[in-house]
Design an enzyme around this catalytic site. Structure first.
Site, PDB file in Angstrom:
ATOM      1  N   ASP A   1     -62.478 -55.670 -35.587  1.00 50.93           N
ATOM      2  CA  ASP A   1     -61.051 -55.861 -35.839  1.00 50.93           C
ATOM      3  C   ASP A   1     -60.712 -55.663 -37.314  1.00 50.93           C
ATOM      4  O   ASP A   1     -59.735 -55.003 -37.665  1.00 50.93           O
ATOM      5  CB  ASP A   1     -60.615 -57.253 -35.391  1.00 50.93           C
ATOM      6  CG  ASP A   1     -60.591 -57.412 -33.879  1.00 50.93           C
ATOM      7  OD1 ASP A   1     -60.651 -56.385 -33.176  1.00 50.93           O
ATOM      8  OD2 ASP A   1     -60.516 -58.550 -33.397  1.00 50.93           O
TER       9      ASP A   1
ATOM     10  N   ASP B   1     -58.221 -58.990 -51.686  1.00 50.92           N
ATOM     11  CA  ASP B   1     -58.542 -60.420 -51.630  1.00 50.92           C
ATOM     12  C   ASP B   1     -59.075 -60.784 -50.239  1.00 50.92           C
ATOM     13  O   ASP B   1     -58.667 -61.783 -49.641  1.00 50.92           O
ATOM     14  CB  ASP B   1     -57.318 -61.277 -51.960  1.00 50.92           C
ATOM     15  CG  ASP B   1     -57.705 -62.720 -52.301  1.00 50.92           C
ATOM     16  OD1 ASP B   1     -58.880 -62.959 -52.660  1.00 50.92           O
ATOM     17  OD2 ASP B   1     -56.833 -63.606 -52.214  1.00 50.92           O
TER      18      ASP B   1
END
Length: 347
Positions: free
Chosen positions: A66, A83
Site C-alpha cells: 500500500d 516525513d
C-alpha cells in the site's frame, strides 16, 4: 497541501476532505484547518503490539504494498513526502488499506522549500547531511529526492519484521560500517520462524531501500515487482483483531451439532443476526457448512464503525458454554468467497 492515498487494488484516490475552517491559536494567530476522514490504527500503534516479535508476513506485505503504491503515485507526480514514519501511516477500515498522512514537509522534487526534513530514526543519510548544513546556515549541494522516502520505508519495514526500533542501530558505527551484515543477522535470527524464501525476498527488497547512495536505491515502482509481493500470505488472528473492516468473524458460535441439524442451524443463524443488528445494519451473513470456513460466522455490517462496536461488545461473550472470539475479516476476501479455514500464529 498534497493529500494522497492509495488502496491495495492499486487505484489511487484522495483522502476524503469533509471541510475546512480557520481557528485562532493560543498565540492569537489565525490557523487554516482542514477536516479529513477518520482513520484507524497507525503503524506506530501496531508496532507497540509486536515488540521483540515482529509482525506477520501478511501484515508486512499489505503495508509495504500500500505504501509503495502511494509513493509510486506521488513520486510520479514529482513530489517527496519527506516525513515518512510509522505514525504517518494509518489503516483505513472503510477502504481496507494503509494510507499516508501529514504532507506538511512535502515538496516538489528539485524545488525544496523546506530546510529541515524527515524525523530522526527514519532520516536518509543525504537528508541528515542536508539538515546539518541547514542548521549551520549553509547551503547544501546535495539534493534530497524521492529516494529519501524509500529509505524511511525500508527502516519501517525492518522494524515491522524485527519488532525492534532501529533508531539507535542505524546511528551506530557498526551500521555505518556494515549495514548489510546487520540486516542479514536480523533476518537470520528468524530463519526458524518464517519460511526461508519469503524471508529472503523481503530481506532483499529492504536492502535495496537502504543503500547509502540514493542513486543506487530502488524506486517505489521497481520495488513492487519484487517476488515478495507475489506470495499469497494469510493473516494471523492478531492481524484480524488489530485492523478493523466492515466484516466481523465469530468463532466458537457454531459447532458440528448445529451443522448437522438444519433446525438448530437456522436458529443459531437467526440468533446471531438478531444480536448483531443491535450494533448496526447487517448487510449479509454467512455461516459455511463445509470447508473452507466451516463453523465460522461472517457478518458484513454497513460500516466499519458498526463492526468495531460489535467486535468490542461480542468478544468474550458466552455462547452455548463457550467464549466467543470476535475478529475482523478482510472485506475483499469475503466478497470473493475466500474464507480462511484456520489462522495460525507463527510469530
Amino acid at each position: 497541501m498534497l493529500l494522497v492515498t492509495l488502496c491495495s487494488d492499486d487505484m489511487s484516490m484522495e483522502v476524503t476532505l469533509y471541510g475546512r475552517f480557520s481557528n485562532l491559536s493560543y498565540t492569537n494567530q489565525r490557523c487554516n484547518c482542514i477536516l479529513l476522514e477518520l482513520l484507524d490504527a497507525s503503524v506506530s500503534e501496531l508496532l507497540l503490539h509486536s515488540i521483540n516479535r515482529g509482525h506477520s508476513m501478511w501484515m508486512i506485505q499489505h503495508c509495504a504494498r500500500d505504501v509503495l503504491s502511494a509513493l509510486a503515485f506521488i513520486h510520479r507526480e514529482g513530489y517527496v513526502h519527506a516525513d515518512l514514519k510509522p505514525c504517518n501511516i494509518l489503516w483505513s477500515a472503510e477502504d481496507e488499506c494503509f494510507k499516508l498522512i501529514d504532507f506538511g514537509l512535502s515538496f516538489q522534487e528539485g524545488n525544496q522549500d523546506v530546510k529541515y526534513i524527515q524525523t530522526d530514526g527514519y532520516r536518509a543519510p543525504e537528508a541528515e547531511f542536508h539538515n546539518i548544513l541547514a542548521q549551520m546556515g549553509l547551503e547544501s549541494n546535495t539534493e534530497c529526492t524521492t529516494a529519501v522516502d524509500i529509505w524511511s520505508l525500508g527502516i519501517i519495514l525492518l522494524e515491522m519484521f524485527s519488532g525492534i526500533k532501529m533508531k539507535e542501530t542505524i546511528k551506530s558505527p557498526q551500521w555505518k560500517a556494515n549495514s548489510c551484515g546487520i540486516i542479514d543477522s536480523i533476518f537470520a535470527s528468524k530463519d526458524m520462524i518464517f519460511p526461508a524464501i519469503p524471508v529472503y525476498h523481503l530481506r532483499d527488497v529492504i536492502k535495496s531501500m537502504l543503500r547509502d547512495d540514493p542513486a543506487q536505491r530502488t524506486t517505489a515502482e521497481r520495488a513492487l515487482y519484487n517476488p515478495f509481493f507475489s506470495i499469497p500470505f494469510a493473516p494471523h488472528i492478531e492481524d484480524l483483531v488489530m485492523l478493523p473492516t466492515p466484516v466481523l468473524r465469530l468463532l466458537n458460535v457454531i459447532d458440528d451439532s448445529h451443522l448437522r441439524s438444519e433446525e438448530e442451524y437456522e436458529d443459531v443463524v437467526e440468533d446471531v443476526r438478531e444480536e448483531c443488528q443491535k450494533f448496526g445494519p447487517v448487510m449479509s451473513l454467512l455461516v459455511p457448512k463445509e470447508n473452507p470456513g466451516k463453523g465460522q460466522v461472517f457478518v458484513e455490517f454497513r460500516s466499519a464503525g458498526d463492526c468495531k462496536i460489535a467486535q468490542q461488545m461480542l468478544t468474550g461473550r458466552m455462547f452455548d458454554g463457550k467464549f466467543v472470539v470476535a475478529t475482523f475479516y478482510p472485506l475483499s476476501a469475503y466478497k470473493r468467497g475466500y474464507l480462511y479455514h484456520t489462522v495460525v500464529n507463527d510469530t
